[in-house]
Design a protein around this motif. Structure first.
Motif, short mmCIF file in Angstrom:
data_model
loop_
_atom_site.label_atom_id
_atom_site.label_comp_id
_atom_site.label_asym_id
_atom_site.label_seq_id
_atom_site.Cartn_x
_atom_site.Cartn_y
_atom_site.Cartn_z
N UNK A 1 0.84 -1.20 0.00
CA UNK A 1 0.00 0.00 0.00
C UNK A 1 0.88 1.25 0.00
N UNK A 2 1.88 1.26 0.83
CA UNK A 2 2.81 2.40 0.86
C UNK A 2 3.57 2.53 -0.45
N UNK A 3 4.02 1.41 -0.99
CA UNK A 3 4.74 1.43 -2.28
C UNK A 3 3.87 1.94 -3.41
N UNK A 4 2.62 1.52 -3.44
CA UNK A 4 1.71 2.00 -4.48
C UNK A 4 1.40 3.48 -4.30
N UNK A 5 1.28 3.92 -3.05
CA UNK A 5 1.02 5.34 -2.79
C UNK A 5 2.18 6.22 -3.24
N UNK A 6 3.40 5.81 -2.94
CA UNK A 6 4.57 6.57 -3.35
C UNK A 6 4.70 6.54 -4.87
N UNK A 7 4.54 5.35 -5.47
CA UNK A 7 4.65 5.23 -6.93
C UNK A 7 3.56 6.02 -7.65
N UNK A 8 2.33 5.93 -7.16
CA UNK A 8 1.24 6.67 -7.78
C UNK A 8 1.42 8.17 -7.67
N UNK A 9 1.89 8.64 -6.53
CA UNK A 9 2.13 10.07 -6.35
C UNK A 9 3.25 10.54 -7.28
N UNK A 10 4.31 9.77 -7.39
CA UNK A 10 5.41 10.12 -8.28
C UNK A 10 4.95 10.12 -9.74
N UNK A 11 4.17 9.13 -10.11
CA UNK A 11 3.64 9.05 -11.47
C UNK A 11 2.77 10.28 -11.78
N UNK B 1 2.89 13.23 -10.32
CA UNK B 1 3.78 14.39 -10.37
C UNK B 1 4.47 14.48 -11.72
N UNK B 2 5.07 13.38 -12.16
CA UNK B 2 5.83 13.40 -13.41
C UNK B 2 4.93 13.65 -14.63
N UNK B 3 3.80 13.00 -14.67
CA UNK B 3 2.92 13.11 -15.84
C UNK B 3 2.23 14.47 -15.92
N UNK B 4 1.67 14.94 -14.82
CA UNK B 4 0.93 16.20 -14.87
C UNK B 4 1.85 17.39 -15.07
N UNK B 5 3.03 17.36 -14.49
CA UNK B 5 3.95 18.47 -14.69
C UNK B 5 4.60 18.42 -16.06
N UNK C 1 10.22 23.28 -14.66
CA UNK C 1 8.82 22.96 -14.38
C UNK C 1 8.72 21.98 -13.22
N UNK C 2 9.54 20.93 -13.26
CA UNK C 2 9.51 19.95 -12.18
C UNK C 2 9.97 20.56 -10.85
N UNK C 3 10.99 21.38 -10.89
CA UNK C 3 11.48 22.01 -9.66
C UNK C 3 10.40 22.92 -9.07
N UNK C 4 9.72 23.67 -9.93
CA UNK C 4 8.67 24.58 -9.44
C UNK C 4 7.50 23.82 -8.81
N UNK C 5 7.31 22.56 -9.21
CA UNK C 5 6.18 21.78 -8.70
C UNK C 5 6.51 21.02 -7.42
N UNK C 6 7.77 20.98 -7.04
CA UNK C 6 8.17 20.21 -5.85
C UNK C 6 7.38 20.61 -4.60
N UNK C 7 7.10 21.90 -4.35
CA UNK C 7 6.35 22.24 -3.13
C UNK C 7 4.95 21.64 -3.05
N UNK C 8 4.41 21.19 -4.18
CA UNK C 8 3.08 20.60 -4.18
C UNK C 8 3.11 19.07 -4.03
N UNK C 9 4.27 18.48 -4.26
CA UNK C 9 4.37 17.03 -4.26
C UNK C 9 4.05 16.43 -2.90
N UNK C 10 4.50 17.06 -1.83
CA UNK C 10 4.29 16.45 -0.51
C UNK C 10 2.80 16.36 -0.17
#
Length: 180
Positions: free
Chosen positions: A100-110, A112-116, A136-145
């Motif tokens: 569950x944790x692995x899927x949550x981290x992977x899904x969040x990263x996915x 982040x990468x796709x939408x940005x 673009x990716x650096x500017x989006x980092x504050x929203x990732x958490x």
């Protein structure tokens, strides 16, 4: 009778998940702090039929977007949600704490990468260069958490509730070993 009861339970769970997505997006919240990705992963585990698996999170998103409005990168958001459903089907059978944790981290990263990437691809804010993509990716980092914490918390809550419901049912649980 048991199959009909399980189908009705699956339908009520689906309605509840759709409403959870809609209301969580409409109430005030930190950016990206919604259960959308957790619900998508959860649906990937819970429902066997692709129509249920994909439609539940996408209907919740679409209903919310009817109120909030659609934007140019909506295709990337919906694609990320659909891919999280696939992630749930692939990673979480059966669901456990680590998966569950692995899927949550992977899904969040996915997400982040796709939408940005879609924001960068639009070409309005960043130059169409590698440097522009990195900016673009650096500017989006504050929203990732927010995305990560919400996906993990809601994922743990959904799968924890599922476990509690399964353990509280004397006839082997609310959910059978097979999916709805």
């Amino acid at each position: 009778m048991q199959t009909l009861l399980r189908r009705q339970q699956g339908a009520w769970i689906a309605v509840g998940l759709i409403l959870l997505i809609v209301f969580s997006r409409l109430i005030p919240h930190p950016p990206n702090f919604t259960p959308v990705l957790a619900v998508a992963i959860f649906c990937g585990v819970l429902y066997a039929r692709p129509s249920h698996t994909l439609l539940i999170p996408l209907l919740g998103m679409a209903a919310g977007d009817l109120v909030l409005g659609f934007h140019d990168q909506v295709w990337a958001v919906y694609l990320a949600v659909a891919l999280c459903v696939g992630l749930g089907r692939w990673m979480l059978s059966p669901p456990g704490v680590l998966t569950t944790l692995g899927a949550g981290v992977s899904g969040s990263a996915l997400f982040f990468l796709l939408t940005n990437f879609a924001v960068w691809l639009q070409g309005d804010f960043y130059p169409m260069t590698t440097t522009g993509l990195l900016a673009c990716y650096v500017a989006a980092i504050p929203f990732f958490h927010h995305t990560l914490i919400a996906t993990l918390l809601f994922g743990i809550a959904l799968f924890g509730l599922l476990r509690l419901l399964q353990n509280s049912q004397p006839s082997g649980g609310l959910l059978p070993t097979q999916h709805y």
